[in-house]
Design a protein around this motif. Structure first.
Motif, PDB file in Angstrom:
ATOM      1  N   LEU A   7      -4.141  27.607 -12.168  1.00 32.03           N
ATOM      2  CA  LEU A   7      -3.863  26.620 -10.990  1.00 32.03           C
ATOM      3  C   LEU A   7      -2.420  25.867 -10.520  1.00 32.03           C
ATOM      4  O   LEU A   7      -2.298  25.532 -11.031  1.00 32.03           O
ATOM      5  N   ALA A   8      -2.393  26.671  -9.411  1.00 32.07           N
ATOM      6  CA  ALA A   8      -1.393  26.054  -8.252  1.00 32.07           C
ATOM      7  C   ALA A   8      -1.524  25.255  -7.591  1.00 32.07           C
ATOM      8  O   ALA A   8      -1.628  24.727  -6.511  1.00 32.07           O
ATOM      9  N   ALA A   9      -0.678  23.843  -8.535  1.00 27.00           N
ATOM     10  CA  ALA A   9      -0.108  22.761  -7.472  1.00 27.00           C
ATOM     11  C   ALA A   9       1.112  23.064  -7.015  1.00 27.00           C
ATOM     12  O   ALA A   9       2.127  22.222  -7.312  1.00 27.00           O
ATOM     13  N   LEU A 199      -9.585  21.196 -11.946  1.00 25.32           N
ATOM     14  CA  LEU A 199      -9.308  20.708 -10.569  1.00 25.32           C
ATOM     15  C   LEU A 199      -7.966  21.231 -10.158  1.00 25.32           C
ATOM     16  O   LEU A 199      -7.061  20.485 -10.511  1.00 25.32           O
ATOM     17  N   VAL A 200      -7.803  21.207  -8.684  1.00 25.05           N
ATOM     18  CA  VAL A 200      -6.261  21.439  -8.328  1.00 25.05           C
ATOM     19  C   VAL A 200      -6.438  20.060  -6.605  1.00 25.05           C
ATOM     20  O   VAL A 200      -6.568  20.834  -6.139  1.00 25.05           O
ATOM     21  N   ASN A 201      -4.273  20.589  -6.667  1.00 25.57           N
ATOM     22  CA  ASN A 201      -4.948  19.624  -5.935  1.00 25.57           C
ATOM     23  C   ASN A 201      -3.138  19.648  -5.472  1.00 25.57           C
ATOM     24  O   ASN A 201      -2.653  20.424  -6.095  1.00 25.57           O
ATOM     25  N   SER A 202      -3.007  19.977  -4.006  1.00 32.05           N
ATOM     26  CA  SER A 202      -1.724  20.808  -3.049  1.00 32.05           C
ATOM     27  C   SER A 202      -0.857  19.115  -3.184  1.00 32.05           C
ATOM     28  O   SER A 202      -1.379  17.801  -2.605  1.00 32.05           O
ATOM     29  N   ILE A 203       0.179  19.788  -2.619  1.00 34.80           N
ATOM     30  CA  ILE A 203       1.839  19.581  -2.558  1.00 34.80           C
ATOM     31  C   ILE A 203       1.896  19.334  -1.105  1.00 34.80           C
ATOM     32  O   ILE A 203       1.967  20.314  -0.484  1.00 34.80           O
ATOM     33  N   ALA A 229       6.155  17.635  -8.812  1.00 35.71           N
ATOM     34  CA  ALA A 229       7.131  19.408  -8.731  1.00 35.71           C
ATOM     35  C   ALA A 229       5.280  20.430  -8.757  1.00 35.71           C
ATOM     36  O   ALA A 229       4.014  20.334  -9.087  1.00 35.71           O
ATOM     37  N   GLU A 230       5.899  21.275  -8.062  1.00 32.47           N
ATOM     38  CA  GLU A 230       5.600  22.727  -8.194  1.00 32.47           C
ATOM     39  C   GLU A 230       5.392  23.031  -9.612  1.00 32.47           C
ATOM     40  O   GLU A 230       5.758  23.176  -9.990  1.00 32.47           O
TER      41      GLU A 230
END
Length: 237
Positions: A7-9, A199-203, A229-230
């Protein structure tokens, strides 16, 4: 055999598809040898606020599934040997959707169109901004999955019930403090649809868009990454 989901935030830039693709490649490179598939937040490809609900502008923002951009992304997944679950603004003829594509073995395996309407400005959006009608399971490497996008799980969670794994791709502008006050509510909400959910959310450039990624099991937080932070959460399922 267990799968590993990454999961890449990660951060996106609104309207900068080239930068966002570079972020996708960066995550695929990081996950090479560690994960089967990388998942991103809602409309990561173009950035959630790339739309301004001026239809001629937004029609140029949308990307069709047979566009060269998708061919480039599919080739990228083959290069790194890692599959991809990617939120994007889909253009289908004259219509626009908030969609999520699963790319496996270098081709689109599954495409889900958001059912809930919260992705658009309903005061400005005309009939070209549409919602999907179908929520269904798909099989990836022998495992059953179902996708929900952001407000789907708040508007109609019963439509996402599955005995497989829920992939919940979102974009919300919650500060870290706001997230901490409601993250358990998100975990409990996921349990309305699936015993295991990711669940994944973005910056983004919005200072309150602090990202985040979670593994939920039986309505509880089983694993997570820090806010702000990423980062990538690797979840074995």
């Amino acid at each position: 055999m267990p799968l590993t989901i990454a999961l890449a935030a990660y951060r996106f830039v609104n309207g900068d598809t080239a930068f966002n693709i570079s972020q996708i490649e960066r995550a695929l490179q990081a996950a090479h040898g560690w994960a089967d598939i990388v998942c991103f937040g809602e409309t990561f490809l173009q950035g959630f606020d790339a739309l301004n609900f001026n239809y001629p502008h937004d029609l140029n923002v949308g990307i069709a599934r047979d566009d060269d951009i998708f061919r480039k992304i599919c080739a990228m997944t083959r290069r790194y040997g890692v599959d991809l679950c990617l939120g994007y603004v889909e253009c289908d003829g004259n219509d626009l959707y908030s969609s999520c594509a699963v790319i496996a073995d270098g081709a689109i395996l599954h495409n889900y169109r958001r059912i809930s309407s919260g992705w658009k400005d309903t005061a400005l959006a005309d009939e070209h901004y549409r919602e999907g009608k179908i929520s269904e399971d798909f099989i990836y490497k022998g495992q059953k999955f179902r996708i929900a996008l952001c407000g789907d799980m708040w508007e109609c969670p019963e439509r996402f019930r599955t005995d497989g794994i829920l992939l919940w791709s979102i974009y919300v502008t919650f500060s870290a403090a706001e997230w901490k006050s409601c993250e358990e509510e998100y975990a409990e909400r996921s349990n309305l649809a699936a015993k295991k959910a990711l669940l994944v959310n973005s910056i983004s450039e919005n200072p309150d868009a602090v990202g985040g990624a979670f593994l939920f099991e039986n309505g509880k937080i089983a694993d997570r990454v820090p806010y702000g932070a990423e980062d990538i959460l690797y979840a074995a399922v």
